[in-house]
Design an enzyme around this catalytic site. Structure first.
Site, PDB file in Angstrom:
ATOM      1  N   HIS A 178       1.342  -1.381  -0.401  1.00  0.00           N
ATOM      2  CA  HIS A 178       0.328  -0.389   0.371  1.00  0.00           C
ATOM      3  C   HIS A 178       0.919   1.186   0.034  1.00  0.00           C
ATOM      4  CE1 HIS A 178      -3.766   2.667   1.102  1.00  0.00           C
ATOM      5  NE2 HIS A 178      -2.421   3.124   2.008  1.00  0.00           N
ATOM      6  N   HIS A 203      -3.563   6.886  -1.740  1.00  0.00           N
ATOM      7  CA  HIS A 203      -4.618   7.002  -2.825  1.00  0.00           C
ATOM      8  C   HIS A 203      -3.776   7.965  -3.880  1.00  0.00           C
ATOM      9  CE1 HIS A 203      -6.362   5.056   0.978  1.00  0.00           C
ATOM     10  NE2 HIS A 203      -7.279   4.608   0.467  1.00  0.00           N
ATOM     11  N   ARG A 234      -4.017  13.809  -8.023  1.00  0.00           N
ATOM     12  CA  ARG A 234      -3.568  13.733  -7.430  1.00  0.00           C
ATOM     13  C   ARG A 234      -2.797  12.081  -6.317  1.00  0.00           C
ATOM     14  NH1 ARG A 234      -3.704  14.742  -1.313  1.00  0.00           N
ATOM     15  NH2 ARG A 234      -6.440  14.960  -2.241  1.00  0.00           N
ATOM     16  N   CYS A 278      -1.673  11.148  -3.440  1.00  0.00           N
ATOM     17  CA  CYS A 278      -1.496  11.109  -1.890  1.00  0.00           C
ATOM     18  C   CYS A 278      -0.775  10.126  -1.199  1.00  0.00           C
ATOM     19  CB  CYS A 278      -2.965  11.548  -1.993  1.00  0.00           C
ATOM     20  SG  CYS A 278      -3.121  12.318  -0.295  1.00  0.00           S
TER      21      CYS A 278
END
Length: 140
Positions: free
Chosen positions: A108, A111, A125, A127
């Site tokens: 991970h 996002h 974007r 993030c």
């Protein structure tokens, strides 16, 4: 973290990931956690270089695509190449988002958001959690 069932080029057991990563890195990279805003080492960093996955060292982003979004996390308007990251629909916390993972190991990263009105070449974007990446210097 959602299990995609996908086989990644870099595959370790859960115990091996725990040995390789700090507890905080493991929580974000392997369990889909999020670091607190304005606490990561790269959110306000303007040093040139490339950003690699902290779990497997795959190069994912460049400083040339990093921009100040003032959201508290490093923001990029594009990855180095589309196949460096993968996108997973994320409906946790009662909202619809798109999770970004490392395509090499499935860790991970953060996002990706669209339609926020930033003055960048794309309408995106990325993030990204600072703890998910490591900046590496590039030769000038």
């Amino acid at each position: 973290m959602h299990d995609t069932g996908r086989q990644y080029p870099v595959t370790l057991t859960d115990d091996q990931w725990r040995e390789r990563l700090t507890a905080a890195e493991y929580q974000v990279l392997r369990k889909g956690g999020t670091e607190r805003a304005f606490t990561g080492e790269y959110w306000d960093d303007h040093t040139e270089g490339v950003y690699a996955c902290r779990a497997c060292d795959a190069v994912l982003f460049r400083s040339a695509e990093k921009f100040d979004s003032h959201c508290g996390w490093p923001s990029f308007w594009a990855p180095m190449a589309g196949d460096r990251v993968e996108y997973i629909e994320d409906t946790t916390l009662g909202m619809r988002r798109v999770e970004v993972r490392c395509a090499a190991c499935g860790s991970h990263l953060g996002h990706v958001f669209e339609g926020e009105g930033y003055d960048t070449p794309t309408d995106q974007r990325f993030c990204i959690n600072s703890i998910s990446i490591r900046r590496e210097a590039t030769d000038s």
